[in-house]
Design an enzyme around this catalytic site. Sequence first.
Site, short mmCIF file in Angstrom:
data_model
loop_
_atom_site.label_atom_id
_atom_site.label_comp_id
_atom_site.label_asym_id
_atom_site.label_seq_id
_atom_site.Cartn_x
_atom_site.Cartn_y
_atom_site.Cartn_z
N ASP A 12 0.87 -1.16 0.00
CA ASP A 12 0.00 0.00 0.00
C ASP A 12 0.92 1.23 0.00
O ASP A 12 2.13 1.11 0.26
CB ASP A 12 -0.89 -0.03 1.25
N ASP A 14 -0.11 5.04 1.09
CA ASP A 14 -0.34 5.96 2.21
C ASP A 14 -0.40 5.21 3.53
O ASP A 14 -1.15 4.25 3.67
CB ASP A 14 -1.65 6.73 1.99
N ASP A 170 -1.74 -1.03 6.17
CA ASP A 170 -1.84 -0.40 7.49
C ASP A 170 -3.26 -0.33 8.02
O ASP A 170 -3.45 -0.05 9.20
CB ASP A 170 -1.22 1.00 7.47
#
Length: 225
Positions: A12, A14, A170
Site C-alpha cells: 500500500d 499511504d 496499514d
Amino acid sequence: MTDRTFRAVIFDLDGVLWDGEPLYHEAFNIVLKPYGHSLNQDDYVRIIGSSVEASWDWVRKRFKLNEPPSQLYRAYDKAVLTLLKKPVEPMSGARPLIEELRRHGVPIAIASASLRQWVDATLRGLGLQDAFDTTVSASDVNNGKPAPDLFLAAAQRLGVAPQDCLAVEDTLAGVRSAKAAGMFAIQLRAASTALPPLDEADLVLDSFADFDLSLLASVAREAQP
C-alpha cells in the site's frame, strides 16, 4: 509467522511507504472549512483506507451536506495535489527495504486506494517513481478496498500468483482487501495513524526494520548452503 515463502511484495502507499494520512485529513478539512465543518481524528479514523467515493459518502452523511459529490471530489482533488507539492519523506526503513528487495530480484508493486494522479505525485515527491515494477491505483480498477481488485491487478501485472504475494498494509480495509485476494497480509504500524494490531492480519510489524527477508523465496534460496 509462517513456514511459507513468497515471490513478490505488494505495498500500500499511504500509511505504509510514507505517513500520508495527515495530509489527506488536512485536505478533507480544507474542503469542509467553507461549509463550517471539520473532521476530528476520531472521524478520520473511520474512513482511513476507504475509497475517495466511500469516504466522501460517509462525510456527506456525517455533516448532512447537500453539495453534489462531484463538486466535493473536484475540490478534494485540488486540495490534495496542492498539499502534495510540499516535500514528503518515506517511512523510516522504506527506501533501504525497497533497495534490498530489488537487489534480490523480488518483484515489487504498489496497490493504492488513492487516485492515479495522487499516486504519481506522491512517488515523485518521495523520489520512488522508478522503484516499482508496477503501480495500481483506484483509477485503474472498478472496486476499491476492501474488495480484492487492487491487489489482484497488481499480482496480474507482476505475473505472480496472488497466493505467492506478500501484501503490506496499514488499515483494516487494506488487510481485508489483501486477504480477499488470497495474499499473506502484513499490517505495518509505523505511521502516526497506526491502528492497534489487527486480528485479521497474518503478521503485524511495528517498523520496516522488523521485515524478515527470509519470507521471500529468492532470499531463502540464496541463504541455503
